[in-house]
Design a protein around this motif. Structure first.
Motif, PDB file in Angstrom:
ATOM      1  N   ALA A   1      -9.428 -10.215 -15.662  1.00 19.20           N
ATOM      2  CA  ALA A   1      -9.825  -8.887 -16.129  1.00 19.20           C
ATOM      3  C   ALA A   1      -9.712  -7.820 -15.053  1.00 19.20           C
ATOM      4  O   ALA A   1      -9.781  -6.628 -15.360  1.00 19.20           O
ATOM      5  N   GLN A   2      -9.529  -8.211 -13.789  1.00 23.25           N
ATOM      6  CA  GLN A   2      -9.358  -7.226 -12.726  1.00 23.25           C
ATOM      7  C   GLN A   2      -7.932  -6.691 -12.671  1.00 23.25           C
ATOM      8  O   GLN A   2      -7.684  -5.688 -12.000  1.00 23.25           O
ATOM      9  N   TRP A   3      -7.011  -7.354 -13.354  1.00 23.36           N
ATOM     10  CA  TRP A   3      -5.619  -6.892 -13.360  1.00 23.36           C
ATOM     11  C   TRP A   3      -5.428  -5.848 -14.454  1.00 23.36           C
ATOM     12  O   TRP A   3      -5.987  -5.962 -15.551  1.00 23.36           O
ATOM     13  N   GLY A   4      -4.588  -4.832 -14.172  1.00 22.54           N
ATOM     14  CA  GLY A   4      -4.206  -3.861 -15.192  1.00 22.54           C
ATOM     15  C   GLY A   4      -5.391  -3.119 -15.769  1.00 22.54           C
ATOM     16  O   GLY A   4      -6.355  -2.780 -15.078  1.00 22.54           O
ATOM     17  N   ASP A   5      -5.350  -2.862 -17.064  1.00 17.99           N
ATOM     18  CA  ASP A   5      -6.425  -2.170 -17.763  1.00 17.99           C
ATOM     19  C   ASP A   5      -7.368  -3.220 -18.348  1.00 17.99           C
ATOM     20  O   ASP A   5      -7.265  -3.599 -19.507  1.00 17.99           O
TER      21      ASP A   5
ATOM     22  N   TRP B   1       0.836  -1.199   0.000  1.00 15.16           N
ATOM     23  CA  TRP B   1       0.000   0.000   0.000  1.00 15.16           C
ATOM     24  C   TRP B   1       0.872   1.250   0.000  1.00 15.16           C
ATOM     25  O   TRP B   1       0.634   2.192  -0.772  1.00 15.16           O
ATOM     26  N   ASN B   2       1.882   1.267   0.848  1.00 19.85           N
ATOM     27  CA  ASN B   2       2.799   2.412   0.895  1.00 19.85           C
ATOM     28  C   ASN B   2       3.542   2.569  -0.429  1.00 19.85           C
ATOM     29  O   ASN B   2       3.745   3.690  -0.916  1.00 19.85           O
TER      30      ASN B   2
ATOM     31  N   LEU C   1       1.557  -5.358  -9.886  1.00 13.30           N
ATOM     32  CA  LEU C   1       0.672  -4.350  -9.312  1.00 13.30           C
ATOM     33  C   LEU C   1       0.298  -3.277 -10.334  1.00 13.30           C
ATOM     34  O   LEU C   1      -0.304  -2.265  -9.981  1.00 13.30           O
ATOM     35  N   TYR C   2       0.633  -3.502 -11.600  1.00 16.88           N
ATOM     36  CA  TYR C   2       0.374  -2.526 -12.661  1.00 16.88           C
ATOM     37  C   TYR C   2      -1.122  -2.243 -12.793  1.00 16.88           C
ATOM     38  O   TYR C   2      -1.953  -3.135 -12.691  1.00 16.88           O
ATOM     39  N   LYS C   3      -1.433  -0.952 -13.046  1.00 19.86           N
ATOM     40  CA  LYS C   3      -2.818  -0.540 -13.256  1.00 19.86           C
ATOM     41  C   LYS C   3      -3.042   0.013 -14.663  1.00 19.86           C
ATOM     42  O   LYS C   3      -3.964  -0.400 -15.377  1.00 19.86           O
TER      43      LYS C   3
ATOM     44  N   GLU D   1      -1.703  -0.343  -8.559  1.00 22.69           N
ATOM     45  CA  GLU D   1      -2.914  -0.453  -7.748  1.00 22.69           C
ATOM     46  C   GLU D   1      -2.809  -1.635  -6.792  1.00 22.69           C
ATOM     47  O   GLU D   1      -1.977  -2.533  -6.955  1.00 22.69           O
ATOM     48  N   MET D   2      -3.693  -1.625  -5.798  1.00 23.62           N
ATOM     49  CA  MET D   2      -3.760  -2.717  -4.834  1.00 23.62           C
ATOM     50  C   MET D   2      -4.683  -3.799  -5.397  1.00 23.62           C
ATOM     51  O   MET D   2      -5.856  -3.891  -5.040  1.00 23.62           O
ATOM     52  N   ASN D   3      -4.143  -4.640  -6.259  1.00 23.72           N
ATOM     53  CA  ASN D   3      -4.941  -5.700  -6.869  1.00 23.72           C
ATOM     54  C   ASN D   3      -4.840  -6.985  -6.051  1.00 23.72           C
ATOM     55  O   ASN D   3      -4.403  -6.969  -4.902  1.00 23.72           O
TER      56      ASN D   3
END
Length: 359
Positions: free
Chosen positions: A328-332, A80-81, A281-283, A100-102
């Motif tokens: 599908a919740q990972w990345g874009d 998170w940090n 953790l890529y968003k 992001e926090m996935n």
């Protein structure tokens, strides 16, 4: 000028405060500071507790023991940090991508760095798998995105317990080519490769070029007839239920310019990339971060493009569009952009595809 007698009270000026009064004020200020710090810390702890519980709910996370949850909570807070710090830099234009926090956010860096599903150990590409070189592309489109064809199938999830990215990358390419030829999508079986391709290692990793060699001989079943299970089992391949392919050749594409030409002219290809914990953790945005020294994960290149620079003094950033197998919740929505024409994460070193039609 007024003079003050000993009987009259003096103004409370800096030089006239009694030692006791000054000491009381100092104690009050000290206690106020400590109280403020306690309030801030309690507020921050309450916020993190809310975020933690919301994250667990969103990703349906449960833990076997209290000790296990405490360990995962500690890893989660460290991530998170890291995510907050990184995204602050991204907001200032100092990073080209966000995090992001996935669902991987409760893993330690060491655990994420060991998430390897592309195995080259003891594997030699088939002797009849030549290298194809297109030469430097000069007239290919400036951008390509095969998702617009409606023939890129939905993003899948290989799960956390099976290193089968090599199978998902291979099957995803076959699915798109099937749709381009037949005019309809078909969801095909990764489990067949995991169970039946003896030249690869199932959930312990493999190579797409070896999987292409297997499929050229056996064809591939549909997922509804051979569903994915995140484990390796006995081979249940049925020739009568398999879609057969007439393979002209399968081949390796060395270098990014060959990837671009093949993607532009023929369609998506499989690639190996060297990912590290941060990539998990890529968003969004164009990934230009750290990479592993060699390829350890297989994905599909479904297109490429260019990100214009907001600063006139900086060059535009070319990128690849990749389809991942982390859900599908990972990345874009399951996709990512990776910087192009700099061999980022060794993306140009392990590329494979084949020319084929379907029977």
């Amino acid at each position: 000028m007024k003079t003050w007698s000993r009987e009259e009270p003096r103004p409370d000026g800096p030089g006239n405060r009694r030692p006791g009064q000054l000491q009381d004020r100092m104690h009050f200020a000290k206690h106020l500071l400590i109280f403020s710090m306690i309030v801030v810390c309690a507020s921050a702890a309450h916020f993190l507790e809310q975020e933690w519980n919301l994250w667990k709910s969103n990703y349906e996370k449960t833990y076997a023991t209290k000790e296990d949850e405490m360990f995962r909570r500690k890893a989660w807070e460290a991530n998170w940090n890291k995510v907050q710090t990184h995204n602050q830099l991204a907001a200032q234009g100092l990073k080209s991508y966000t995090l992001e926090m996935n669902r991987f956010a409760d893993m330690t860096s060491e655990e994420r760095n060991s998430h390897n599903c592309l195995s080259t150990k003891g594997k030699i590409p088939p002797a009849d798998a030549p290298q194809v070189r297109y030469g430097k592309p000069t007239n290919i489109p400036a951008e390509v995105d095969w998702r617009k064809s409606k023939c890129v199938t939905p993003v899948k999830d290989q799960g956390s317990y099976c290193g089968s990215c090599w199978a998902f990358a291979t099957v995803g390419v076959i699915e798109t080519h099937y749709c381009l030829e037949k005019g309809e999508q078909a969801i095909l079986s990764e489990q067949q490769l995991v169970d039946c391709d003896s030249n690869n290692d199932g959930c312990c990793g493999g190579l797409p070029i070896m999987a292409l060699a297997y499929l050229s001989q056996h064809g591939i079943m549909r997922n509804k007839d051979y569903e994915y299970s995140q484990k390796k089992f006995e081979c249940l391949y049925e020739n009568d239920n398999a879609i057969q392919m007439n393979v002209t050749k399968y081949y390796i594409l060395p270098g990014e310019y060959n990837i671009a030409s093949s993607v532009a002219y023929n369609g998506p290809v499989t690639v190996g990339i060297g990912v590290v914990d941060e990539f998990m953790l890529y968003k969004g945005g164009v990934y230009d971060g750290d990479c592993a020294p060699e390829a350890n994960h297989a994905v599909i290149v479904v297109g490429y493009g260019n990100e214009p620079s907001e600063d006139e003094d900086e060059e535009d950033m070319d990128y690849w569009i990749i389809k991942n197998s982390w859900g599908a919740q990972w990345g874009d929505k399951g996709y990512a952009k990776i910087r192009r024409n700099v061999n980022k994460c060794n993306i140009g070193d392990m590329v494979a595809t084949m020319d084929f039609t379907f029977a």
